[in-house]
Design a protein around this motif. Structure first.
Motif, mmCIF file in Angstrom:
data_model
loop_
_atom_site.group_PDB
_atom_site.id
_atom_site.type_symbol
_atom_site.label_atom_id
_atom_site.label_comp_id
_atom_site.label_asym_id
_atom_site.label_seq_id
_atom_site.Cartn_x
_atom_site.Cartn_y
_atom_site.Cartn_z
ATOM 1 N N PRO A 30 20.282 66.553 38.284
ATOM 2 C CA PRO A 30 20.157 65.089 38.276
ATOM 3 C C PRO A 30 20.189 64.523 36.855
ATOM 4 O O PRO A 30 19.837 65.220 35.911
ATOM 5 N N LYS A 49 15.499 76.454 36.121
ATOM 6 C CA LYS A 49 15.881 77.077 37.385
ATOM 7 C C LYS A 49 17.011 78.099 37.190
ATOM 8 O O LYS A 49 16.998 79.169 37.806
ATOM 9 N N LEU A 68 20.582 65.394 46.834
ATOM 10 C CA LEU A 68 20.113 66.298 47.894
ATOM 11 C C LEU A 68 21.111 66.343 49.048
ATOM 12 O O LEU A 68 21.366 67.408 49.626
ATOM 13 N N PHE A 118 18.316 60.616 43.426
ATOM 14 C CA PHE A 118 18.075 62.031 43.721
ATOM 15 C C PHE A 118 18.424 62.362 45.172
ATOM 16 O O PHE A 118 18.862 63.457 45.472
ATOM 17 N N ASN A 119 18.223 61.374 46.061
ATOM 18 C CA ASN A 119 18.544 61.624 47.467
ATOM 19 C C ASN A 119 20.036 61.869 47.677
ATOM 20 O O ASN A 119 20.426 62.676 48.521
ATOM 21 N N THR A 136 15.508 72.781 45.286
ATOM 22 C CA THR A 136 15.376 71.328 45.086
ATOM 23 C C THR A 136 14.015 70.956 44.529
ATOM 24 O O THR A 136 13.621 69.793 44.577
ATOM 25 N N ARG A 137 13.278 71.953 44.007
ATOM 26 C CA ARG A 137 11.969 71.649 43.424
ATOM 27 C C ARG A 137 12.145 70.564 42.364
ATOM 28 O O ARG A 137 13.030 70.672 41.513
ATOM 29 N N ASP A 138 11.298 69.530 42.435
ATOM 30 C CA ASP A 138 11.505 68.433 41.490
ATOM 31 C C ASP A 138 10.628 68.552 40.248
ATOM 32 O O ASP A 138 10.651 67.694 39.380
ATOM 33 N N ASN A 139 9.861 69.626 40.152
ATOM 34 C CA ASN A 139 8.985 69.769 38.984
ATOM 35 C C ASN A 139 9.531 70.750 37.947
ATOM 36 O O ASN A 139 8.815 71.155 37.049
#
Ligand code: 86X
Length: 528
Positions: free
Chosen positions: A339, A379, A349, A345-346, A370-373
């Motif tokens: 992103p 990653k 996804l 963000f959707n 898809t972890r957002d942290n």
């Protein structure tokens, strides 16, 4: 090594500091804080040891940090986490289906062996006795008779073979079991490679004729070759063990031998034994043939163990971590959204979901991260550490251009692939990765086999961490002599096998060690 806390963080994704991208993160160390308590500092998440600089530490680090292994408080025992157990399941599913096609049936025999059964067959047990683990108590009460834990199941199974086999119609009897065994090793333990408890399949079969037994030995050995070469992308040499190295209880032992270039050691990959009639004599396993004559059955036994996973890790892993061959990888493709600040963000996804579905429909094993942290770069490193063969990155530009970016774990090559081609291209790339891993490993392995004719060249090759293919007289005393003459702190050289595929042996060729006429080529080396 990695702290428990860190492993938990890897799993749950609870960590928010110490990005992997940072160049010099703090090494694990204990620090005294004002309260006086010792506090363990966070361990770096990525690899800190290089494969070529300290292979032993590199291996320990990679099996833990990739999430394959958790250490345990019984020495020589390890927890196989889902990331490694799933590999075992792939191999198990393959092998299990193949042996069922051959008419071999699964069964389960008890973990415990009575002392009487275990020691019935003394010659076979003798050298192994120190490795047997015994149960001597229940609660605080001493058992009347101690009970052994199976180190292998001959003594559990063969007494009942004798009972079940009466006439030729009871043959062949072909059983397999998937189980654990315990051998109380005193050599240095290594996850997968040498552990005190391990998982295996053990096949035990009985036939009316030697020919049938011989045939099965070969067929099973070929399945073991496939496990190594076609699944784990690890090249092996098929061959027969010398008299010194064969299973002493049997007639002959065939083997697939792998080689670990970093340590210069051969490693027995799996064995398929023809036991002849040795065990049927000891356990009185007779059958009545169609003419009413009583004869001893011909037996085989064969096994491969969780060691195969360790060999794969050692061969393919690199400084970034594990490298999994696609055929055994739990996750073959990881999809990571990339992103940017002002991007919905959707929408990202949705794009990930769409690609994921395409890949899954094509039968690929896919995971979306898809972890957002965590930032994307973190990653990338994480999935590289875990060895996932193919990464797909999807950023705003990619969505705009109706494409994705694919990055290979084996050589880090990148390419942009149009959306309508993702499934086909990913499948093709996984095939290419599988093939490339084997090709590279085989090139390296082939360079590690040195053909020699003299003792001097033999020693030189050995000291150069090579396997040595040498013409040999095939005398037991000469193998013992070679062992004695090469004994040092790195361990003696022995025969790994006599390869089925033999180079030409011109008349008059002499043994490299004894000068006597050579009978065949043998592959020698230091070994695990
Ligand atoms: C040898 C032989 C054989 C069935 C296989 O390799 C395939 C599967 N077994 C195993 N072996 C022992 O017989 C043995 C016996 C005792 Cl008591 C022990 F403590 C350790 C052993 N290790 C290997």
């Amino acid at each position: 090594m990695s702290s428990e806390a860190n492993q938990e963080e890897l799993q749950n994704g609870t960590r928010s500091t110490n990005k992997q991208g940072s160049k010099k993160p703090p090494k694990e160390k204990k620090e005294t804080v004002p309260s006086g308590k010792e506090v363990k500092k966070e361990t770096k998440l990525g690899m800190t040891v290089k494969k070529n600089e300290n292979f032993g530490d590199w291996y320990s680090e990679v099996v833990v940090k990739s999430g394959m292994i958790e250490y345990y408080d019984v020495s020589g025992c390890y927890i196989l986490r889902p990331w490694s157990y799933a590999i075992w399941e792939v191999l198990k599913d393959f092998f299990d289906a193949e042996i069922k096609k051959l008419g071999i049936q699964n069964s389960y025999f008890p973990l415990f062996v009575s002392e009487q059964a275990l020691t019935k067959e003394k010659d076979h047990i003798e050298g192994f006795a120190p490795e047997v683990a015994w149960v001597t108590k229940s609660g605080n009460t001493e058992l009347e008779v101690p009970i052994a834990i199976r180190p292998t199941s001959e003594t559990v199974m063969y007494p009942v073979f004798a009972k079940w086999i009466r006439g030729h119609r009871d043959l062949p009897l072909r059983l397999n079991q998937w189980c654990n065994v315990v051998r109380w090793e005193f050599k240095h333990p290594t996850p997968f490679i040498r552990s005190r408890e391990f998982l295996w399949q053990e096949g035990h079969t009985a036939f009316a004729t030697k020919e049938e037994a011989d045939e099965e030995v070969k067929i099973v050995l070929e399945l073991y070759r496939k496990i190594y070469e076609e699944y784990l992308a690890v090249p092996v040499v098929k061959g027969i063990k010398s008299e010194v190295e064969k299973f002493a209880g049997g007639l002959y032992t065939t083997t697939v031998e792998a080689f670990i270039p970093n340590t210069g050691r051969g490693i027995q990959g799996a064995t398929s034994h023809c036991l002849g009639q040795n065990f049927s004599k000891m356990f009185e396993i007779f059958f009545e043939d169609d003419k009413g004559e009583r004869s001893l059955v011909w037996q085989n036994s064969w096994a491969f163990t969780t060691r195969v996973i360790g060999v794969m890790v050692m061969i393919h892993g690199d400084d970034k971590g594990l490298v999994l061959p696609p055929k055994v990888a739990t996750v073959q493709v990881v999809i990571i959204p990339v992103p940017y600040k002002n991007v919905d963000f959707n929408q990202m996804l949705d794009a990930c979901n769409e690609v994921s579905q395409k890949l899954e429909s094509a039968g690929l094993r896919v995971k979306q991260d898809t972890r957002d942290n965590y930032p994307p770069g973190w990653k990338y490193s994480d999935w590289e550490l875990k060895g996932v063969p193919l990464r797909i990155e999807i950023g705003p530009k990619d969505i705009e251009n109706k494409q994705v970016r694919m990055v290979r774990r084996d050589n880090f090559e990148k390419e942009d692939v149009p959306l309508e081609k993702v499934a086909q291209r990913a499948a093709d790339l996984l095939d290419e990765i599988q093939a490339n891993l084997f090709k590279k490993a085989k090139e390296v392995r082939d360079l590690c086999i040195k053909k020699v004719f003299t003792w001097e060249d033999f020693i030189e090759a050995l000291n150069d961490k090579k396997m040595v293919l040498a013409p040999w007289c095939d005398d037991v005393e000469v193998e013992e002599d070679v062992k004695a003459r090469t004994k040092g702190d790195t361990g003696a050289a022995k025969t790994l096998c006599m390869p089925f595929e033999q180079p030409d042996l011109p008349d008059g060729t002499v043994c490299f060690a004894s000068g006597k006429p050579a009978k065949r080529w043998a592959l020698w080396g230091r070994s695990y």
